[in-house]
Design an enzyme around this catalytic site. Structure first.
Site, short mmCIF file in Angstrom:
data_model
loop_
_atom_site.label_atom_id
_atom_site.label_comp_id
_atom_site.label_asym_id
_atom_site.label_seq_id
_atom_site.Cartn_x
_atom_site.Cartn_y
_atom_site.Cartn_z
N THR A 46 -24.39 29.23 33.44
CA THR A 46 -24.39 28.02 32.62
C THR A 46 -23.26 28.13 31.58
OG1 THR A 46 -26.09 28.95 31.19
CG2 THR A 46 -26.84 27.53 32.99
N THR A 48 -22.44 27.81 28.10
CA THR A 48 -22.41 28.67 26.91
C THR A 48 -22.69 30.11 27.28
OG1 THR A 48 -23.07 26.83 25.50
CG2 THR A 48 -23.41 29.03 24.61
N CYS A 49 -23.58 30.31 28.21
CA CYS A 49 -23.95 31.67 28.63
C CYS A 49 -22.75 32.40 29.23
CB CYS A 49 -25.09 31.63 29.64
SG CYS A 49 -26.53 30.72 29.05
N SER A 50 -21.99 31.71 30.04
CA SER A 50 -20.86 32.32 30.74
C SER A 50 -19.60 32.40 29.88
CB SER A 50 -20.53 31.54 32.01
OG SER A 50 -21.58 31.69 32.95
#
Length: 161
Positions: A46, A48-50
């Site tokens: 996703t 922001t996660c990545s």
């Protein structure tokens, strides 16, 4: 009830992708006698996660180790195959251990599950970080929905100073 500082991390089985396939990881063994920086993302791959969350911990792995962190662990309500692919795509190497909480049992036991159904994601884990010392929560940083501030590697490092 949501876990809080001073509480013992609940017992659960998470899954780690290995060369031989998915392998169970018991939280009791993972946290016993060690200092672990644990962070949770709503989903592998996703935005922001990545782009921010995982890379921040990869980039700061040596600095966290210098402050006494034995292992950095990222969990997500994904399967071990997805977590393994995400780790490979992000070139995490040995800097961050990616663990799958496939059914969300661990985040549920922590009291940190969320309903991502309106985004087509179902039950997920909230975005958070915690410092676990010998199985007990020493620091806990839970993000407001949609935010990325207090669960970053940089924020956790400030708490270790």
């Amino acid at each position: 009830m949501t876990i809080k500082v001073g509480d013992t991390v609940p017992s659960a089985t998470l899954m780690k992708m290995t060369d031989a396939g998915p392998a169970p990881v018991q939280t009791d063994a993972l946290f016993a006698g060690r200092t672990v920086a644990l962070f949770s993302v709503p989903g592998a791959f996703t935005p922001t996660c990545s782009a921010k969350h995982l890379p921040g911990y990869v980039d700061n792995a040596d600095a966290l180790a210098a402050k006494g962190v034995d292992e950095i662990v990222c969990i997500s309500v994904n399967d071990a195959f997805v977590m393994g692919a995400w780790g490979a795509a992000a070139n995490v190497g040995e800097k961050v251990t990616l663990l799958a909480d496939g059914n969300g049992d661990f985040v549920e036991a922590l009291g940190l599950a969320m309903d991502g159904s309106r985004f087509g994601m179902g039950k997920r884990g909230q975005r958070f970080s915690m410092l676990v010392r010998d199985g007990k929560v020493a620091e806990l940083n839970v993000e407001d929905p949609g935010a990325f501030k207090v669960s970053s590697a940089e924020y956790l490092m400030q708490q270790l100073s």
